[in-house]
Design a protein around this motif. Structure first.
Motif, short mmCIF file in Angstrom:
data_model
loop_
_atom_site.label_atom_id
_atom_site.label_comp_id
_atom_site.label_asym_id
_atom_site.label_seq_id
_atom_site.Cartn_x
_atom_site.Cartn_y
_atom_site.Cartn_z
N ILE A 32 42.41 36.25 41.91
CA ILE A 32 43.20 37.48 41.76
C ILE A 32 43.76 37.62 40.34
O ILE A 32 43.58 38.67 39.70
N PRO A 33 44.42 36.60 39.75
CA PRO A 33 44.86 36.74 38.36
C PRO A 33 43.70 36.90 37.39
O PRO A 33 43.79 37.67 36.43
N TYR A 34 42.60 36.20 37.64
CA TYR A 34 41.47 36.28 36.71
C TYR A 34 40.92 37.70 36.65
O TYR A 34 40.76 38.27 35.55
N VAL A 35 40.61 38.30 37.79
CA VAL A 35 40.03 39.64 37.80
C VAL A 35 41.03 40.66 37.27
O VAL A 35 40.66 41.60 36.54
N THR A 36 42.30 40.50 37.60
CA THR A 36 43.31 41.45 37.13
C THR A 36 43.46 41.40 35.62
O THR A 36 43.51 42.44 34.95
N VAL A 37 43.53 40.20 35.06
CA VAL A 37 43.63 40.07 33.60
C VAL A 37 42.38 40.63 32.94
O VAL A 37 42.45 41.33 31.92
N LEU A 38 41.21 40.35 33.51
CA LEU A 38 39.96 40.83 32.95
C LEU A 38 39.93 42.36 32.90
O LEU A 38 39.43 42.95 31.93
N THR A 88 45.90 34.88 25.33
CA THR A 88 44.69 35.20 26.10
C THR A 88 43.63 34.12 25.94
O THR A 88 42.99 33.70 26.91
N ALA A 89 43.41 33.68 24.70
CA ALA A 89 42.41 32.64 24.46
C ALA A 89 42.77 31.35 25.19
O ALA A 89 41.93 30.72 25.83
N LEU A 90 44.04 30.96 25.12
CA LEU A 90 44.48 29.74 25.80
C LEU A 90 44.40 29.90 27.31
O LEU A 90 44.07 28.95 28.04
N LEU A 91 44.68 31.12 27.79
CA LEU A 91 44.61 31.37 29.24
C LEU A 91 43.18 31.24 29.74
O LEU A 91 42.93 30.62 30.78
N GLY A 92 42.22 31.82 29.01
CA GLY A 92 40.84 31.73 29.43
C GLY A 92 40.35 30.30 29.50
O GLY A 92 39.68 29.91 30.46
N MET A 93 40.70 29.51 28.50
CA MET A 93 40.30 28.10 28.50
C MET A 93 40.94 27.34 29.65
O MET A 93 40.28 26.57 30.36
N LEU A 96 49.71 28.60 33.68
CA LEU A 96 50.97 29.29 33.97
C LEU A 96 51.71 29.75 32.72
O LEU A 96 52.03 30.93 32.58
N PRO A 97 52.03 28.85 31.76
CA PRO A 97 52.73 29.32 30.56
C PRO A 97 51.88 30.28 29.72
O PRO A 97 52.44 31.14 29.02
N CYS A 98 50.57 30.12 29.77
CA CYS A 98 49.72 31.03 29.00
C CYS A 98 49.78 32.45 29.56
O CYS A 98 49.88 33.42 28.80
N LEU A 99 49.73 32.58 30.88
CA LEU A 99 49.84 33.91 31.49
C LEU A 99 51.25 34.47 31.30
O LEU A 99 51.42 35.66 31.04
#
Length: 399
Positions: free
Chosen positions: A221-227, A303-308, A284-287
């Motif tokens: 859910i967070p992945y698709v929403t952020v995307l 965003t880059a740190l969140l994706g990784m 969590l802290p990245c988002l």
């Protein structure tokens, strides 16, 4: 580890997911050339993703009961056929059926290919990460291929999109025909040894598997929403440029591929449970940083740190799912890679409505809470000793 076999399977994954990426890449050309509405486009995406997600566990069940290596090439060849027919079809109904056919091919490919990659890679988490990144690389080339083939001559040239699948099919037949008899003999010998010795596979742990599925749903859910909301967050809320919005989206996807590879490397060194927990805790802290970012620059970095971070657990979760269901590894792959990951897309309209009503900041805060729940669930996951079924392991070693 059978590196040659793993390399071949990684190549097939790249080709298969190339066609998965070609469906959305072709939609703008269909809108321009055929005048499809947004509703019509949404229907085509539903045919490609919704149907594939639902039937993928069914293909997993079939692959567990009747192991068939030919499902791997048939899967990506059927996916290619669907894309070609969608481009050549004139009516919307035929286009919809063709894209549904592509989704069926993609669904048929993933469960047996993932099990074969696990057998070829043995206990290595890095092997599964390499196989997974193959799909990411293939999907990333889809827009370029679509623009090159269709953009220059219209949808009538869609037949050229089938070339990669045909080439990989020839390579698959060439590479496997020489060793097919040896692999079959090894599998038969292993099966006789297992039956004669009364060796039984460990039992399926459905409770642990259900917890893992819930965790992956909380990740999806967070992945698709952020995307889907990332570019708008940067351009509208943070007043960034369209280039910065596109750069954030590219960086998020590219960092995800790096995270998959890094997660496989870490899994072989600190264990897969440490990798899974680290990924969720770092995400969590990245988002949160993306939610609170005051400028586009901070948002790009977060965003880059969140994706990784979000993709660190990817390979480990796939192998853990298979070990939770050692009697049904293909089914485990079909559920985790198909049904669970698609939940984010199924609920995305709800978050779109929330964004319209309350703004993107509120939406991202809500999905941050969802990720918190997923992290709690991830911390409750427990490891299980890797289970490589003797039949698959000996056949993979011989192939």
């Amino acid at each position: 580890m059978n590196k040659r076999r793993l390399g071949l399977l990684t190549g097939t994954h790249a080709v298969n997911d190339l066609y998965q990426g070609l469906v959305p890449a072709l939609l703008p050309f269909m809108v321009l050339e055929r005048g499809y509405s947004y509703t019509a486009v949404s229907g085509l995406m539903l045919a490609a993703t919704g149907l594939s997600s639902v039937v993928q566990p069914l293909f997993g069940l079939y692959a567990d009961r009747h192991p068939r290596s030919w499902l791997v090439p048939v899967g990506f060849l059927v996916a290619a056929l669907g894309v070609v027919l969608a481009g050549m079809s004139q009516s919307y109904l035929m286009t919809w059926i063709a894209i549904a056919l592509c989704g069926l091919g993609i669904a048929a490919y993933h469960p047996p290919a993932t099990v074969a990659a696990r057998a070829a890679g043995g206990a290595s988490q890095k092997a599964m990460s390499v196989f997974s990144v193959g799909g990411t690389i293939g999907a990333s080339f889809a827009p370029v291929l679509a623009a090159t083939v269709v953009g220059g001559g219209g949808l009538s040239r869609s037949y050229l999109l089938g070339v990669p699948a045909v080439a990989m099919g020839v390579l698959w037949v060439t590479a496997t025909a020489r060793r097919g008899a040896v692999a079959a003999a090894a599998a038969a010998a292993a099966a006789r040894k297992q039956a004669a010795g009364g060796v039984m596979k460990p039992h399926n742990d459905w409770r642990a598997f259900s917890l893992l599925v819930a965790t992956i749903v909380g990740w999806s859910i967070p992945y698709v929403t952020v995307l889907s909301m990332l570019s708008l967050r940067i351009t509208r809320d943070l007043h960034g440029t369209t280039f910065q919005g596109a750069a954030a989206l590219t960086g998020f996807t590219a960092a995800g591929a790096v995270g998959v590879l890094l997660g496989g490397w870490l899994g072989d060194r600190i264990g897969r449970m440490g990798t899974i927990r680290s990924g969720y805790l770092l995400a969590l802290p990245c988002l949160a940083g993306l939610v609170l970012s005051p400028t586009p620059g901070w948002a790009l970095a977060c965003t880059a740190l969140l994706g990784m971070s979000m993709f660190l657990p990817f390979a480990a979760q796939v192998t853990l799912a298979q070990d939770y269901l050692p009697r049904n590894p293909a089914t485990a792959s079909g559920i985790t890679l198909g049904l669970a990951l698609s939940v984010g897309g199924l609920v995305s309209p709800l978050f779109g409505m929330l964004s319209d009503a309350r703004g993107l900041g509120v939406t991202l805060t809500v999905v941050l809470c969802v990720l918190c729940v997923a992290t709690v669930l991830a911390l409750r996951l427990r490891n299980r000793a890797p289970v490589i079924p003797p039949v698959e392991a000996e056949a993979a070693a011989a192939a």
